[in-house]
Design a protein around this motif. Structure first.
Motif, PDB file in Angstrom:
ATOM      1  N   ARG A 186       1.653  12.514  -0.974  1.00  0.00           N
ATOM      2  CA  ARG A 186       1.878  12.370   0.658  1.00  0.00           C
ATOM      3  C   ARG A 186       1.526  13.581   1.472  1.00  0.00           C
ATOM      4  O   ARG A 186       1.721  13.685   2.709  1.00  0.00           O
ATOM      5  CB  ARG A 186       3.172  11.940   0.869  1.00  0.00           C
ATOM      6  CG  ARG A 186       3.175  10.104   0.715  1.00  0.00           C
ATOM      7  CD  ARG A 186       4.627   9.771   1.392  1.00  0.00           C
ATOM      8  NE  ARG A 186       4.328   9.775   2.705  1.00  0.00           N
ATOM      9  CZ  ARG A 186       5.305   9.977   3.614  1.00  0.00           C
ATOM     10  NH1 ARG A 186       6.547   9.876   2.990  1.00  0.00           N
ATOM     11  NH2 ARG A 186       5.000  10.097   5.079  1.00  0.00           N
ATOM     12  N   LYS A 196       0.622  -1.207   0.126  1.00  0.00           N
ATOM     13  CA  LYS A 196      -0.032   0.003  -0.146  1.00  0.00           C
ATOM     14  C   LYS A 196       0.781   1.034  -0.007  1.00  0.00           C
ATOM     15  O   LYS A 196       0.297   2.496   0.070  1.00  0.00           O
ATOM     16  CB  LYS A 196      -0.783   0.004   0.953  1.00  0.00           C
ATOM     17  CG  LYS A 196      -1.907  -0.892   1.065  1.00  0.00           C
ATOM     18  CD  LYS A 196      -3.129  -0.711   2.047  1.00  0.00           C
ATOM     19  CE  LYS A 196      -4.473  -1.391   1.591  1.00  0.00           C
ATOM     20  NZ  LYS A 196      -5.556  -1.171   2.605  1.00  0.00           N
ATOM     21  N   ARG A 225       2.765   4.298  -1.782  1.00  0.00           N
ATOM     22  CA  ARG A 225       2.334   4.895  -2.823  1.00  0.00           C
ATOM     23  C   ARG A 225       3.627   5.450  -3.591  1.00  0.00           C
ATOM     24  O   ARG A 225       4.479   6.193  -2.969  1.00  0.00           O
ATOM     25  CB  ARG A 225       1.410   6.112  -2.435  1.00  0.00           C
ATOM     26  CG  ARG A 225       0.318   5.734  -1.695  1.00  0.00           C
ATOM     27  CD  ARG A 225      -0.486   4.741  -2.665  1.00  0.00           C
ATOM     28  NE  ARG A 225      -1.812   4.348  -1.642  1.00  0.00           N
ATOM     29  CZ  ARG A 225      -2.917   3.529  -2.013  1.00  0.00           C
ATOM     30  NH1 ARG A 225      -2.953   2.955  -2.941  1.00  0.00           N
ATOM     31  NH2 ARG A 225      -3.796   3.176  -1.192  1.00  0.00           N
ATOM     32  N   THR A 271      -5.582   6.361   0.424  1.00  0.00           N
ATOM     33  CA  THR A 271      -4.539   6.426   1.447  1.00  0.00           C
ATOM     34  C   THR A 271      -5.302   7.193   2.876  1.00  0.00           C
ATOM     35  O   THR A 271      -5.180   6.785   4.002  1.00  0.00           O
ATOM     36  CB  THR A 271      -3.586   7.162   1.154  1.00  0.00           C
ATOM     37  OG1 THR A 271      -2.843   6.536   0.063  1.00  0.00           O
ATOM     38  CG2 THR A 271      -2.183   7.076   2.286  1.00  0.00           C
TER      39      THR A 271
END
Length: 367
Positions: free
Chosen positions: A140, A132, A134, A168
């Motif tokens: 982010r 998971k 990214r 996310t």
């Protein structure tokens, strides 16, 4: 006069039909290569018919016309020989109303797989098959939002892409209210098929224009993240105006945060769009911060994230309060640019009445 009027009438009808047929039928239904072949063959056949009807000795033109019509399959066959070989990693390709959508699956040197999404020529996002984590680090920056606002119970993401950000977000805040607005239904379908959208039933996906959605909803959010921008060549101008940012502000809670991802340079000839955007945002919000993916090379075209709020963000205090273990967040905070590194005096104030976004992008392409 009759002849001239007839010519103008027919050409005008053809122009109108051609414009609407191309925009609303041909391009959405066929890819561009097939559109060229379809129109080219149609024009050739109409030319043959015109020659045949215009001359008395029509039998003279029968042989050339038959030869021309017979050559069409040969031309189609020859065109297939000149096509570049298809990428072995390509698993999906479709021309939608808005984009050429392509999905690639590759194996990394580590042995794990990665799935990438391209809209036209721009890499929009990627996803590791067995993790998971990214690959696109610019997204982010949303993790800074709770440091500034203190809470995140709702989020609105403008632009779907690979749906990395809302997924996310839900991984961190599974009970939050998350909505995504994506204008292209085919991108949503690709997200469901290749990018785990179906694994997040709480994520509400709305197909439509981001600004129109904000105009017709009364909901408010703790975070609004704008990422409805296809690289730096295609930026929807109506999502960069003072009126749009005011609409975003009106849909934020009291301590809500607005973040926007833009690909541009911070300094130099390629920074014209960024300078105008940050100038416009600063006219609406009380405080703005700018983060760059490559803060040591500001003339480079790169991912830029702008953070805006109607209260003091106090980035220095936030950085000082982070425990030593939060190294990744500290790295993000250290990419913040001082306002002295970018000037807004040369930027335009973008409004619905004055919006030279396409001109600014064209100037960057020219450089």
């Amino acid at each position: 006069g009759l002849s001239a009027g007839t010519v103008y009438r027919v050409s005008t009808i053809g122009s109108v039909l051609g414009t609407f047929a191309a925009g609303f039928w041909l391009i959405p239904s066929l890819d561009l290569e097939n559109v060229f072949w379809f129109t080219g063959i149609a024009i050739a056949l109409l030319a043959c018919l015109g020659y045949f009807l215009s001359f008395r000795q029509r039998t003279v033109f029968v042989v050339p016309i038959v030869v021309l019509i017979g050559a069409i399959p040969l031309l189609v066959w020859a065109s297939t020989l000149t096509k570049p070989p298809q990428d072995a990693h390509l698993v999906y390709e479709k021309m939608s109303f808005y984009h050429l959508i392509r999905v690639f699956k590759q194996k990394l040197p580590s042995g794990s797989g990665i799935t990438k999404l391209y809209l036209d020529t721009t890499l929009e996002g990627a996803l590791y098959d067995e993790s998971k984590e990214r690959p696109i680090q610019a997204l982010r920056y949303w993790e800074l939002a709770p440091l500034f606002s203190g809470r995140l119970e709702s989020a609105l993401v403008l632009g779907g892409g690979t749906f990395t950000l809302p997924e996310t977000f839900l991984d961190h805040y599974p009970h939050a209210r998350v909505e995504v607005v994506e204008i292209d239904p085919e991108v949503v379908e690709v997200g469901r098929r290749f990018f785990r959208v179906n694994d997040y039933p709480k994520m509400k996906v709305v197909v439509g224009d981001a600004r129109r959605y904000l105009t017709h909803t009364n909901k408010k959010y703790d975070l609004i993240f704008g990422d409805a921008y296809n690289g730096w060549r295609s930026v929807p101008s109506h999502l960069l105006t003072k009126e749009f940012f005011q609409s975003v502000k009106n849909h934020l809670n009291k301590r809500g945060i607005f973040m926007m991802h833009l690909i541009n340079a911070v300094q130099g000839n390629d920074a014209a769009l960024f300078v105008s955007v940050i100038k416009t945002i600063s006219q609406v919000f009380r405080e703005t911060l700018v983060f760059a993916n490559h803060p040591n090379n500001l003339t480079r075209i790169q991912s830029i994230v702008m953070v805006a709020a109607d209260f003091d963000l106090k980035p220095e205090s936030v950085l000082a309060s982070l425990p030593p273990a939060k190294t990744s967040l500290k790295k993000l905070l250290h990419t913040r640019l001082s306002p002295q590194t970018y000037g807004t005096q040369d930027g335009y104030l973008l409004t619905d009445s004055f919006n030279p976004v396409e001109y600014l992008v064209a100037q960057t392409l020219k450089e």
